[in-house]
Design a protein around this motif. Sequence first.
Motif, PDB file in Angstrom:
ATOM      1  N   ILE A 142       0.833  -1.211   0.000  1.00 44.49           N
ATOM      2  CA  ILE A 142       0.000   0.000   0.000  1.00 44.49           C
ATOM      3  C   ILE A 142       0.869   1.263   0.000  1.00 44.49           C
ATOM      4  O   ILE A 142       1.794   1.385   0.818  1.00 44.49           O
ATOM      5  CB  ILE A 142      -0.903   0.036   1.250  1.00 44.49           C
ATOM      6  CG1 ILE A 142      -1.807  -1.183   1.333  1.00 44.49           C
ATOM      7  CG2 ILE A 142      -1.715   1.337   1.291  1.00 44.49           C
ATOM      8  CD1 ILE A 142      -2.881  -1.242   0.294  1.00 44.49           C
ATOM      9  N   ASP A 143       0.570   2.172  -0.896  1.00 41.13           N
ATOM     10  CA  ASP A 143       1.133   3.521  -0.840  1.00 41.13           C
ATOM     11  C   ASP A 143      -0.018   4.481  -0.609  1.00 41.13           C
ATOM     12  O   ASP A 143      -1.042   4.395  -1.274  1.00 41.13           O
ATOM     13  CB  ASP A 143       1.822   3.896  -2.166  1.00 41.13           C
ATOM     14  CG  ASP A 143       3.093   3.091  -2.367  1.00 41.13           C
ATOM     15  OD1 ASP A 143       3.971   3.176  -1.498  1.00 41.13           O
ATOM     16  OD2 ASP A 143       3.185   2.368  -3.391  1.00 41.13           O
ATOM     17  N   ASN A 155     -15.983  -5.757   2.445  1.00 37.21           N
ATOM     18  CA  ASN A 155     -15.584  -6.475   3.660  1.00 37.21           C
ATOM     19  C   ASN A 155     -14.319  -7.271   3.392  1.00 37.21           C
ATOM     20  O   ASN A 155     -14.176  -7.879   2.339  1.00 37.21           O
ATOM     21  CB  ASN A 155     -16.689  -7.444   4.102  1.00 37.21           C
ATOM     22  CG  ASN A 155     -17.871  -6.698   4.681  1.00 37.21           C
ATOM     23  OD1 ASN A 155     -17.710  -5.589   5.198  1.00 37.21           O
ATOM     24  ND2 ASN A 155     -19.046  -7.285   4.568  1.00 37.21           N
ATOM     25  N   GLY A 156     -13.413  -7.276   4.349  1.00 27.85           N
ATOM     26  CA  GLY A 156     -12.181  -8.023   4.178  1.00 27.85           C
ATOM     27  C   GLY A 156     -11.171  -7.328   3.301  1.00 27.85           C
ATOM     28  O   GLY A 156     -10.169  -7.915   2.899  1.00 27.85           O
ATOM     29  N   ALA A 157     -11.420  -6.038   2.974  1.00 26.28           N
ATOM     30  CA  ALA A 157     -10.488  -5.306   2.117  1.00 26.28           C
ATOM     31  C   ALA A 157      -9.244  -4.869   2.885  1.00 26.28           C
ATOM     32  O   ALA A 157      -8.253  -4.465   2.280  1.00 26.28           O
ATOM     33  CB  ALA A 157     -11.186  -4.092   1.510  1.00 26.28           C
ATOM     34  N   GLY A 158      -9.305  -4.928   4.208  1.00 26.14           N
ATOM     35  CA  GLY A 158      -8.151  -4.541   5.020  1.00 26.14           C
ATOM     36  C   GLY A 158      -8.216  -3.118   5.550  1.00 26.14           C
ATOM     37  O   GLY A 158      -7.199  -2.555   5.939  1.00 26.14           O
ATOM     38  N   ILE A 212      -7.447  -4.847  -0.484  1.00 25.97           N
ATOM     39  CA  ILE A 212      -6.176  -5.517  -0.258  1.00 25.97           C
ATOM     40  C   ILE A 212      -5.021  -4.703  -0.848  1.00 25.97           C
ATOM     41  O   ILE A 212      -4.017  -4.490  -0.204  1.00 25.97           O
ATOM     42  CB  ILE A 212      -6.180  -6.966  -0.781  1.00 25.97           C
ATOM     43  CG1 ILE A 212      -7.330  -7.697  -0.083  1.00 25.97           C
ATOM     44  CG2 ILE A 212      -4.847  -7.647  -0.504  1.00 25.97           C
ATOM     45  CD1 ILE A 212      -7.365  -9.165  -0.216  1.00 25.97           C
ATOM     46  N   ARG A 213      -5.183  -4.224  -2.071  1.00 27.38           N
ATOM     47  CA  ARG A 213      -4.219  -3.236  -2.559  1.00 27.38           C
ATOM     48  C   ARG A 213      -4.952  -1.915  -2.753  1.00 27.38           C
ATOM     49  O   ARG A 213      -6.186  -1.873  -2.760  1.00 27.38           O
ATOM     50  CB  ARG A 213      -3.572  -3.698  -3.865  1.00 27.38           C
ATOM     51  CG  ARG A 213      -4.589  -3.937  -4.940  1.00 27.38           C
ATOM     52  CD  ARG A 213      -3.999  -4.476  -6.203  1.00 27.38           C
ATOM     53  NE  ARG A 213      -4.965  -4.232  -7.272  1.00 27.38           N
ATOM     54  CZ  ARG A 213      -4.847  -3.277  -8.174  1.00 27.38           C
ATOM     55  NH1 ARG A 213      -3.808  -2.491  -8.200  1.00 27.38           N
ATOM     56  NH2 ARG A 213      -5.783  -3.109  -9.089  1.00 27.38           N
ATOM     57  N   ARG A 214      -4.185  -0.861  -2.891  1.00 25.01           N
ATOM     58  CA  ARG A 214      -4.826   0.429  -3.088  1.00 25.01           C
ATOM     59  C   ARG A 214      -5.284   0.536  -4.530  1.00 25.01           C
ATOM     60  O   ARG A 214      -4.486   0.390  -5.461  1.00 25.01           O
ATOM     61  CB  ARG A 214      -3.843   1.565  -2.784  1.00 25.01           C
ATOM     62  CG  ARG A 214      -4.530   2.930  -2.802  1.00 25.01           C
ATOM     63  CD  ARG A 214      -3.533   4.038  -2.926  1.00 25.01           C
ATOM     64  NE  ARG A 214      -2.817   3.949  -4.214  1.00 25.01           N
ATOM     65  CZ  ARG A 214      -2.008   4.878  -4.682  1.00 25.01           C
ATOM     66  NH1 ARG A 214      -1.766   5.940  -3.974  1.00 25.01           N
ATOM     67  NH2 ARG A 214      -1.407   4.737  -5.853  1.00 25.01           N
ATOM     68  N   THR A 258     -12.789  -1.764  -7.393  1.00 26.53           N
ATOM     69  CA  THR A 258     -12.699  -2.054  -5.963  1.00 26.53           C
ATOM     70  C   THR A 258     -13.683  -3.133  -5.546  1.00 26.53           C
ATOM     71  O   THR A 258     -13.351  -4.035  -4.786  1.00 26.53           O
ATOM     72  CB  THR A 258     -12.999  -0.785  -5.140  1.00 26.53           C
ATOM     73  OG1 THR A 258     -12.240   0.291  -5.675  1.00 26.53           O
ATOM     74  CG2 THR A 258     -12.641  -0.991  -3.684  1.00 26.53           C
ATOM     75  N   TYR A 259     -14.894  -3.033  -6.047  1.00 29.67           N
ATOM     76  CA  TYR A 259     -15.950  -3.933  -5.582  1.00 29.67           C
ATOM     77  C   TYR A 259     -16.243  -5.065  -6.565  1.00 29.67           C
ATOM     78  O   TYR A 259     -17.066  -5.917  -6.302  1.00 29.67           O
ATOM     79  CB  TYR A 259     -17.245  -3.144  -5.323  1.00 29.67           C
ATOM     80  CG  TYR A 259     -17.164  -2.304  -4.097  1.00 29.67           C
ATOM     81  CD1 TYR A 259     -17.545  -2.810  -2.859  1.00 29.67           C
ATOM     82  CD2 TYR A 259     -16.676  -1.004  -4.160  1.00 29.67           C
ATOM     83  CE1 TYR A 259     -17.454  -2.041  -1.725  1.00 29.67           C
ATOM     84  CE2 TYR A 259     -16.580  -0.223  -3.022  1.00 29.67           C
ATOM     85  CZ  TYR A 259     -16.976  -0.746  -1.808  1.00 29.67           C
ATOM     86  OH  TYR A 259     -16.882   0.018  -0.685  1.00 29.67           O
TER      87      TYR A 259
END
Lengths: 248, 368
Positions: free
Chosen positions: A27-28, A43-46, A216-218, A236-237
């Motif tokens: 992640i940046d 959900n669970g994206a961190g 999980i990633r940006r 994203t989704y």
Amino acid sequence: MEAAEPKAIEVTDLTVAYQDKPVLWDIDLDVPPGVLLSIVGPNGAGKTTLIKAILGLVRPAAGNVLIYNKPYEVQRRIVGYVPQRGSVDWDFPTNVLDVVMMGRYGALGWVRRPGKSERELAMQALEKVGMEAYTTRQISQLSGGQQQRVFLARALVQDATVYLMDEPFQGVDATTERAIVTLLQELRANGKTVVVVHHDLQTVTDYFDWVMLLNIRRIASGPVNETFTPDNLRETYGGRLAFMKTDK
Amino acid sequence: MHEHLDIQLIAIVTAVACALPGVFLVLRRMTLMSDAISHAILPGIVLAFFLTESLSSPLLILAAAGTGVLTVLFVELLQRTKLVKEDAAIGLTFPALFSIGVILISRFAGNVHLDMDAVLLGELAYAPLNRLQAFGSDLGPVSLYVMGTILVLNLIFILVFYKELKLVTFDASLAAALGFTPTLIHYGLMTLVSVTTVGAFDAVGSILVVALIAGPPATAYLMTDKLSRMLVLSAIIGSVNAVCGYWLASLFDVSIAGAIATMTLFIFGLVFLVVPNRGLIAIARRHARQKWEFAQTMLAIHLFNHEGLPEAAAESAIADLHEHLSWDPVFTTQVVKYALNNRYVSREEAQLVLTEQGRAIAQQALVQ
């Protein structure tokens, strides 16, 4: 090196994994001072993990976090934290004022006890969130929205520069939600940086000026009008498959 | 007489020393950990006994306390693998350690004074026999000094780190974010629990230790909403249990430790029943009251809904009310009686009529 304004939060190459399962991948994230940023994702994206990693509560497998150019350990005093409401035991034997005063514990340091000035600060914060009538109320007798306001008041007495909030709108009624939004916008108007884990996509454009899309990633981060686009949201989704496709 | 006083003093000091850290164990839902510690310290005691060949060496307490902390560490390591849940991890760890102690005793120390009855139940009656002598005079029972020291240690730890213990117990992640290392506080507390357990274990055995640690705080938890008050109440309840237990034991000539443990449950049960607001009796009375209040509200709404309509006379006939509402006739008569007493309704010949107050109640209930 350009002499840019220091970032309020600067996350670089942050990976967090439980065993070998990555929760956050590389992640940046740059958060400029004075923005109201929401972190959204499925959900669970961190999202919570990212907040916890910024606060040093989970150990990253790789990467680095800076608050105004310095590590969190040095900057604790300027960072306020609102954990998820469900993360504590509301049957704990204590009252509203006492919980809010806990926000001063960091400034007090080890062993020193809170006193009159801490009590006054706590009272002021409770007035700001409209809970001054509840100071001696046992915390188990509060509604969900009231509990959330108490948590916000506790963060306010930290008198921080950067605020990290984990789902402050979760399970609150419409009145409380509006009150919280007003409060967040007030904080930003006073030059504070506020990062909020958020669930409701409908309200992102109304409430926030910056957004980070996370899975999980940006996926993207930046001003809402540039970043909160249908394409980014789909990415994203859109589930695993969409995520893999964009990766090639 | 002297002996009575000595035993009660030891029991009180032990009870208070156990109750104080017990408060934090109860709030952290870790009372079972004290059970684990009180059993798992046995191998530590046995090994230290082999080394020193003495039962009164302070090394015994240190070694046992070390084993106690090690138990906590084992349980947490097992739990952290996520393959074993906490209760199972406790259930796996302490019987294993306890058994190692038992095996060591049976194999190498068969003739020594380290028998299993004493380990499990302790013998408070013998505690005053071991006395501290100095300069040719008797200074009192050794265990009173041991437990007194432990009590002072516990008091100091809790007084000094009260704020930290409170924060870590209530919200460990905020504590960590503010820089109060929860692990440090956690293991500090666990060390204290281990030392207390070892000290108490010698006097009262491992079963009573758990009763002393869990009982008074669980009782106090029902009585107050304030942490500081919960600590004070736990200490008082612990002392009361100890004294009552002692006299119960003298009266029936039974094991003192057993009587104190029984007393602990009895006092808890008593508080559980009678404590205002959250006791069983208070809850039952509240439920009963709510039942009658709700029935009166239903009656008011029923009358309100049919008020001024053609069928009003039939719907409000006292004799037929139970049929309209499908209520038991006896119950209906009672509800009508209460409603009349409260002036929610008034009787007009064979009919019930809402009063202003009754109408207000019906309207208010319908708005909600």
